[in-house]
Design a protein around this motif. Structure first.
Motif, mmCIF file in Angstrom:
data_model
loop_
_atom_site.group_PDB
_atom_site.id
_atom_site.type_symbol
_atom_site.label_atom_id
_atom_site.label_comp_id
_atom_site.label_asym_id
_atom_site.label_seq_id
_atom_site.Cartn_x
_atom_site.Cartn_y
_atom_site.Cartn_z
ATOM 1 N N ASP A 278 34.644 29.896 42.784
ATOM 2 C CA ASP A 278 36.233 29.424 42.986
ATOM 3 C C ASP A 278 36.593 29.587 41.551
ATOM 4 O O ASP A 278 36.089 29.126 40.179
ATOM 5 N N PRO A 279 37.801 30.049 41.387
ATOM 6 C CA PRO A 279 38.359 30.140 39.989
ATOM 7 C C PRO A 279 38.577 29.063 39.143
ATOM 8 O O PRO A 279 39.008 29.271 37.752
ATOM 9 N N LYS A 280 38.652 27.951 39.755
ATOM 10 C CA LYS A 280 38.776 26.644 38.964
ATOM 11 C C LYS A 280 37.637 26.676 37.754
ATOM 12 O O LYS A 280 37.607 26.047 36.729
ATOM 13 N N LEU A 281 36.259 27.208 38.220
ATOM 14 C CA LEU A 281 35.072 27.205 37.498
ATOM 15 C C LEU A 281 35.260 28.616 36.324
ATOM 16 O O LEU A 281 34.288 28.723 35.579
ATOM 17 N N CYS A 282 36.140 29.659 36.809
ATOM 18 C CA CYS A 282 35.855 30.537 36.100
ATOM 19 C C CYS A 282 37.401 31.357 35.837
ATOM 20 O O CYS A 282 37.871 32.500 36.127
ATOM 21 N N PRO A 283 38.421 30.721 35.288
ATOM 22 C CA PRO A 283 39.820 30.872 35.334
ATOM 23 C C PRO A 283 39.937 32.016 34.376
ATOM 24 O O PRO A 283 41.221 32.439 34.717
ATOM 25 N N HIS A 284 39.293 32.432 33.495
ATOM 26 C CA HIS A 284 39.458 33.403 32.516
ATOM 27 C C HIS A 284 38.802 34.605 32.571
ATOM 28 O O HIS A 284 38.905 35.554 31.896
ATOM 29 N N THR A 285 38.033 34.870 33.797
ATOM 30 C CA THR A 285 37.346 35.967 34.135
ATOM 31 C C THR A 285 38.381 37.184 34.362
ATOM 32 O O THR A 285 39.522 36.909 34.569
ATOM 33 N N GLY A 286 37.796 38.344 34.336
ATOM 34 C CA GLY A 286 38.831 39.574 34.196
ATOM 35 C C GLY A 286 39.938 39.624 35.281
ATOM 36 O O GLY A 286 40.799 39.971 35.482
ATOM 37 N N THR A 287 39.255 39.314 36.689
ATOM 38 C CA THR A 287 40.156 39.495 38.065
ATOM 39 C C THR A 287 39.726 38.492 38.646
ATOM 40 O O THR A 287 39.128 38.325 39.802
ATOM 41 N N PRO A 288 40.255 37.141 38.497
ATOM 42 C CA PRO A 288 40.052 35.839 39.310
ATOM 43 C C PRO A 288 40.944 36.031 40.648
ATOM 44 O O PRO A 288 41.903 36.801 40.823
ATOM 45 N N VAL A 289 40.016 35.554 41.782
ATOM 46 C CA VAL A 289 40.803 35.711 43.162
ATOM 47 C C VAL A 289 40.790 34.134 43.635
ATOM 48 O O VAL A 289 39.625 33.533 43.822
ATOM 49 N N ALA A 290 41.735 33.737 44.256
ATOM 50 C CA ALA A 290 41.464 32.211 45.126
ATOM 51 C C ALA A 290 40.578 32.347 45.974
ATOM 52 O O ALA A 290 40.330 33.082 46.784
ATOM 53 N N GLY A 291 39.926 31.161 46.228
ATOM 54 C CA GLY A 291 38.757 31.201 47.262
ATOM 55 C C GLY A 291 37.359 30.873 46.582
ATOM 56 O O GLY A 291 37.432 30.667 45.382
ATOM 57 N N GLY A 292 36.415 31.562 47.266
ATOM 58 C CA GLY A 292 35.234 31.440 46.576
ATOM 59 C C GLY A 292 34.406 30.093 46.672
ATOM 60 O O GLY A 292 34.597 29.428 47.401
#
Length: 355
Positions: A278-292
């Motif tokens: 979930d992008p709340k855990l990795c908001p600054h990754t190169g290509t975040p995607v909702a879900g996970g």
């Protein structure tokens, strides 16, 4: 008494460590069983940069990770050592990243004819530099495997593990790949870059030794990738949408994990793109995607892989990127995933025991 045993006797896992090794551990490349290769590379990233600084971000955050694992007794004693982050690879990435970024912007502008001469040679230049990185990783992996070490990789973007996978194909006649990811990464030479971060799964499947690619959490992919995943009998994809629908309708995560594990052969390489979370855990990754996934969902799956008797032969964690102004959140999450994966790797290799 061996040097490693003397080090273990003198180290206090409950105190404040004065060691600069990853997780504050006192081991070096001689005394550690597991060597982590950091690869500060992100040349072909097509959205947000920062993953080249991922290894440093994870290292800096790793000192806050407590070493105790309730289900793996004295896990830290196996010994983990991360090699120094290569300035040469980082500089090569930085210089070619500018060229690749300008080329991608030209593509996005519709490839104007007036700039064709300026950009025509860029893919070959980037491909050559990327191959240098792949060969460097391969050489590092071979070196430490020949020393009898287990090897993992910390990226960088998702193109970085190809050299490690290549090294393992020379040792194992057949193995599977378990991919945790938001993206399918099945694109052929995405944006004309053969070693694109979006092409790692496609490139890995070029090795005939990979008997099965099991993808989990995929939720952002193109039609061509969907067709390839459906028609290639070496690929089994558990899409995020399907997993969530099953869970909404009452299917337990344990049963879903059993279904995933059932698709894996006895020996498995694991590649974890942090954007599978979930992008709340990795908001600054190169290509975040909702879900996970939640972090513990992924780590529970990994524990089930080990409990099922599958043998992990290597793993990577990629696409961690630090936030602005020294924000360590992504690195903190990445460090915890890395430590747990290292320990489960040790269990699967018979170096640690799982309760």
């Amino acid at each position: 008494m061996s040097l490693k045993h003397r080090i273990i006797e003198q180290f206090d896992p409950n105190g404040v460590s004065t060691y600069e090794g990853i997780f504050g551990l006192p081991f070096n490349e001689e005394t550690a069983d597991l060597i982590i290769i950091p690869v500060p590379w992100e040349v072909t990233v097509s959205y947000s940069p920062g993953t080249a600084d991922g290894p440093d971000a994870v290292l800096n955050a790793s000192y806050q990770v407590d070493l105790f694992q309730s289900d793996i007794h004295d896990a830290w004693k196996m010994g983990i050592h991360m090699l120094p982050v290569s300035n040469e690879i980082h500089n090569l990435s930085s210089s070619h990243r500018i060229l690749a970024r300008n080329y991608i912007q030209w593509l996005e502008a519709g490839s104007p004819e007036e700039d064709l001469e300026r950009f025509a040679a860029v893919p070959d230049i980037i491909n050559k530099a990327s191959l240098e990185m792949v060969d460097w990783v391969y050489a590092q992996a071979k070196k430490y495997r020949e020393m009898g070490k287990q090897v993992a990789l910390l990226g960088g973007d998702h193109s970085t593990p190809l050299g490690l996978i290549k090294a393992l194909t020379e040792e194992y006649d057949s193995f599977g790949v378990l991919q945790i990811d938001a993206h399918a990464d099945l694109r052929k030479a995405y944006e004309n870059f053969e070693y694109s971060h979006a092409s790692i799964a496609y490139n890995a499947l070029k090795f005939p030794q990979i008997s099965k690619l099991v993808q989990v959490g995929i939720r952002d992919y193109c039609q061509e990738e969907a067709i390839m995943a459906k028609e290639n009998n070496r690929i089994h994809t558990f899409y995020d949408k399907d997993i969530k629908e099953d869970m909404f309708e009452g299917k337990a995560w344990k049963i879903i994990c059993d279904d995933i594990v059932e698709q894996l052969p006895s020996e498995v390489y694991i590649t974890i793109d942090i954007d599978g979370l979930d992008p709340k855990l990795c908001p600054h990754t190169g290509t975040p995607v909702a879900g996970g996934f939640e972090m513990e969902q992924v780590l529970y799956l990994m524990k089930q892989v080990v409990k099922a008797g599958k043998r992990i032969i290597g793993f990577d964690l990629v696409e961690v990127a630090p936030g602005p102004h020294g924000d360590e959140w992504d690195g903190n999450v990445g460090a915890r995933v890395l430590y747990r994966m290292a320990n489960l790797f040790g269990v699967s290799q018979g170096k640690l025991n799982l309760k």
